[in-house]
Design an enzyme around this catalytic site. Structure first.
Site, PDB file in Angstrom:
ATOM      1  N   VAL A 133      -8.313   3.994  -7.352  1.00 15.64           N
ATOM      2  CA  VAL A 133      -7.579   5.019  -7.785  1.00 15.64           C
ATOM      3  C   VAL A 133      -6.800   3.957  -8.799  1.00 15.64           C
ATOM      4  O   VAL A 133      -6.220   4.058  -8.670  1.00 15.64           O
ATOM      5  CB  VAL A 133      -6.944   5.118  -6.485  1.00 15.64           C
ATOM      6  CG1 VAL A 133      -6.199   6.891  -7.061  1.00 15.64           C
ATOM      7  CG2 VAL A 133      -8.144   5.075  -5.338  1.00 15.64           C
TER       8      VAL A 133
ATOM      9  N   ARG B  78      -0.191   4.273   4.891  1.00 19.53           N
ATOM     10  CA  ARG B  78      -1.174   3.416   5.041  1.00 19.53           C
ATOM     11  C   ARG B  78      -2.382   3.807   4.395  1.00 19.53           C
ATOM     12  O   ARG B  78      -2.761   4.165   3.961  1.00 19.53           O
ATOM     13  CB  ARG B  78      -0.939   3.565   6.872  1.00 19.53           C
ATOM     14  CG  ARG B  78       0.281   2.996   7.473  1.00 19.53           C
ATOM     15  CD  ARG B  78      -0.022   2.349   8.510  1.00 19.53           C
ATOM     16  NE  ARG B  78       1.422   2.170   9.557  1.00 19.53           N
ATOM     17  CZ  ARG B  78       1.162   0.436   9.667  1.00 19.53           C
ATOM     18  NH1 ARG B  78       0.624  -0.217   8.532  1.00 19.53           N
ATOM     19  NH2 ARG B  78       2.568   0.361   9.530  1.00 19.53           N
ATOM     20  N   ASP B  79      -3.254   2.649   4.172  1.00 16.47           N
ATOM     21  CA  ASP B  79      -4.359   2.301   3.348  1.00 16.47           C
ATOM     22  C   ASP B  79      -4.936   3.313   4.395  1.00 16.47           C
ATOM     23  O   ASP B  79      -4.518   2.616   5.493  1.00 16.47           O
ATOM     24  CB  ASP B  79      -4.099   0.934   2.761  1.00 16.47           C
ATOM     25  CG  ASP B  79      -5.895   0.577   2.387  1.00 16.47           C
ATOM     26  OD1 ASP B  79      -5.007   1.045   1.039  1.00 16.47           O
ATOM     27  OD2 ASP B  79      -6.966   1.802   2.507  1.00 16.47           O
ATOM     28  N   ILE B  80      -6.335   3.993   4.676  1.00 19.84           N
ATOM     29  CA  ILE B  80      -6.596   4.632   4.658  1.00 19.84           C
ATOM     30  C   ILE B  80      -7.741   3.679   6.166  1.00 19.84           C
ATOM     31  O   ILE B  80      -8.953   4.040   6.380  1.00 19.84           O
ATOM     32  CB  ILE B  80      -7.850   6.216   4.208  1.00 19.84           C
ATOM     33  CG1 ILE B  80      -8.362   6.927   4.847  1.00 19.84           C
ATOM     34  CG2 ILE B  80      -8.489   5.482   3.238  1.00 19.84           C
ATOM     35  CD1 ILE B  80      -8.451   8.151   4.454  1.00 19.84           C
TER      36      ILE B  80
ATOM     37  N   HIS C 223      -0.445  -3.178  -2.797  1.00 20.43           N
ATOM     38  CA  HIS C 223      -1.151  -2.887  -1.275  1.00 20.43           C
ATOM     39  C   HIS C 223      -0.385  -4.157  -0.984  1.00 20.43           C
ATOM     40  O   HIS C 223      -0.130  -5.223  -1.956  1.00 20.43           O
ATOM     41  CB  HIS C 223      -2.608  -3.943  -1.863  1.00 20.43           C
ATOM     42  CG  HIS C 223      -3.352  -3.416  -2.120  1.00 20.43           C
ATOM     43  ND1 HIS C 223      -4.730  -2.414  -1.701  1.00 20.43           N
ATOM     44  CD2 HIS C 223      -3.878  -2.688  -3.350  1.00 20.43           C
ATOM     45  CE1 HIS C 223      -5.094  -1.926  -1.431  1.00 20.43           C
ATOM     46  NE2 HIS C 223      -4.863  -1.773  -3.427  1.00 20.43           N
TER      47      HIS C 223
ATOM     48  N   HIS D 145      -0.779   1.313  -7.295  1.00 17.80           N
ATOM     49  CA  HIS D 145      -0.667   1.343  -6.308  1.00 17.80           C
ATOM     50  C   HIS D 145      -0.833  -0.488  -5.968  1.00 17.80           C
ATOM     51  O   HIS D 145      -1.202  -1.270  -5.882  1.00 17.80           O
ATOM     52  CB  HIS D 145      -1.024   1.660  -5.035  1.00 17.80           C
ATOM     53  CG  HIS D 145      -3.213   1.823  -5.574  1.00 17.80           C
ATOM     54  ND1 HIS D 145      -3.744   2.146  -6.310  1.00 17.80           N
ATOM     55  CD2 HIS D 145      -4.012   0.631  -4.736  1.00 17.80           C
ATOM     56  CE1 HIS D 145      -4.904   1.687  -6.857  1.00 17.80           C
ATOM     57  NE2 HIS D 145      -5.095   0.657  -5.826  1.00 17.80           N
TER      58      HIS D 145
ATOM     59  N   ASN E  63      -4.774  -4.024  -8.187  1.00 18.63           N
ATOM     60  CA  ASN E  63      -6.033  -3.938  -8.945  1.00 18.63           C
ATOM     61  C   ASN E  63      -5.627  -3.397 -10.140  1.00 18.63           C
ATOM     62  O   ASN E  63      -4.968  -2.049 -10.200  1.00 18.63           O
ATOM     63  CB  ASN E  63      -6.927  -3.961  -8.124  1.00 18.63           C
ATOM     64  CG  ASN E  63      -7.355  -4.865  -6.635  1.00 18.63           C
ATOM     65  OD1 ASN E  63      -7.367  -5.866  -7.233  1.00 18.63           O
ATOM     66  ND2 ASN E  63      -7.125  -4.180  -5.637  1.00 18.63           N
TER      67      ASN E  63
HETATM   68  P1  AMP Z   1      -8.220  -0.492  -5.346  1.00 20.85           P
HETATM   69  O1  AMP Z   1      -9.401  -0.569  -4.835  1.00 20.85           O
HETATM   70  O2  AMP Z   1      -7.006  -1.742  -5.694  1.00 20.85           O
HETATM   71  O3  AMP Z   1      -7.990   0.694  -6.158  1.00 20.85           O
HETATM   72  O4  AMP Z   1      -7.586   0.300  -3.936  1.00 20.85           O
HETATM   73  C1  AMP Z   1      -7.575   1.754  -3.578  1.00 20.85           C
HETATM   74  C2  AMP Z   1      -7.226   1.824  -2.229  1.00 20.85           C
HETATM   75  O5  AMP Z   1      -7.031   3.185  -1.858  1.00 20.85           O
HETATM   76  C3  AMP Z   1      -8.176   0.819  -1.358  1.00 20.85           C
HETATM   77  O6  AMP Z   1      -7.584   0.421  -0.258  1.00 20.85           O
HETATM   78  C4  AMP Z   1      -8.539   2.590  -0.521  1.00 20.85           C
HETATM   79  O7  AMP Z   1      -9.238   2.701   0.945  1.00 20.85           O
HETATM   80  C5  AMP Z   1      -7.542   3.123  -0.468  1.00 20.85           C
HETATM   81  N1  AMP Z   1      -7.575   4.470  -0.121  1.00 20.85           N
HETATM   82  C6  AMP Z   1      -8.473   5.705  -0.838  1.00 20.85           C
HETATM   83  N2  AMP Z   1      -7.934   6.954  -0.392  1.00 20.85           N
HETATM   84  C7  AMP Z   1      -7.542   7.022   0.646  1.00 20.85           C
HETATM   85  C8  AMP Z   1      -6.129   7.577   0.703  1.00 20.85           C
HETATM   86  N3  AMP Z   1      -6.486   9.145   0.706  1.00 20.85           N
HETATM   87  N4  AMP Z   1      -5.597   7.669   1.804  1.00 20.85           N
HETATM   88  C9  AMP Z   1      -4.909   6.227   1.925  1.00 20.85           C
HETATM   89  N5  AMP Z   1      -5.046   5.574   1.082  1.00 20.85           N
HETATM   90  C10 AMP Z   1      -6.574   5.195   0.373  1.00 20.85           C
END
Ligand code: AMP
Length: 126
Positions: free
Chosen positions: A102, A34-36, A108, A106, A93
C-alpha cells in the site's frame, strides 16, 4: 528524488471515510487501525493523515507537528495494546525490495507473540 503519491490507494480511502477500518486510536495527524490480515495477536497500522508514500518521504518532508503526531500515536498504541514487558516489532516496508503493498506510509506494530528474528538470512538470494 520526487515522491509521487497516488490518492486512490486504500489507506487514502480509509482516511477520507470512503471505506471502513477497525480504528484503535487517532490524533490530529495520525490514525491507528487493526490490520485486516493480522500476523500477530496485536497487529496495528499507524498512518499519517498527510499524503506520504513512505517513511523516507515522511521523515524528509513532513512538518515537525506531523512527525510528533505519528510518533506519539505509535506510543499510545503500544500502551493501549500493552506491549510491555514482552515487547513488539515496528516495521515500515518501503518500495519493491521490502514488498510495500500500500503506497501510503504505514508503520506496522506487531505484538502478542514471539516474533522471531527480524530477517531470515537470505544471502543465498544475493
Ligand atoms: P505492506 O505490505 O507493508 O504494504 O502492508 C500492507 C498491510 O495493509 C497488510 O498487512 C494488509 O493486510 C493491510 N491492509 C490492506 N488493506 C487493509 C484494510 N482495508 N484495512 C486494514 N489493513 C489493510
Amino acid at each position: 528524488m520526487a515522491f509521487e503519491y497516488d490518492d486512490q490507494n486504500i489507506f487514502a480511502k480509509i482516511l477520507r471515510g470512503e471505506i471502513p477500518c477497525d480504528k484503535v486510536l487517532e490524533n490530529d495527524h495520525a490514525l491507528a487501525f487493526r490490520d485486516i490480515a493480522p500476523q500477530a495477536p496485536d497487529h496495528v497500522l499507524v498512518i499519517p493523515k498527510g499524503a506520504y508514500v513512505s517513511y523516507d518521504h515522511f521523515a524528509q518532508q513532513a512538518s515537525d507537528a506531523e512527525i510528533i503526531g505519528l510518533t506519539r500515536l505509535v506510543g499510545e498504541v503500544c500502551a493501549h495494546v500493552g506491549v510491555q514487558p514482552d515487547g513488539f516489532r515496528m516495521v515500515a516496508n518501503t518500495g519493491p525490495n521490502a514488498i510495500q503493498d500500500v503506497p501510503h506510509l504505514h508503520v506496522h506494530v506487531l505484538a502478542g507473540r514471539p516474533l522471531g528474528r527480524m530477517l531470515r538470512d537470505q544471502s543465498d538470494l544475493l
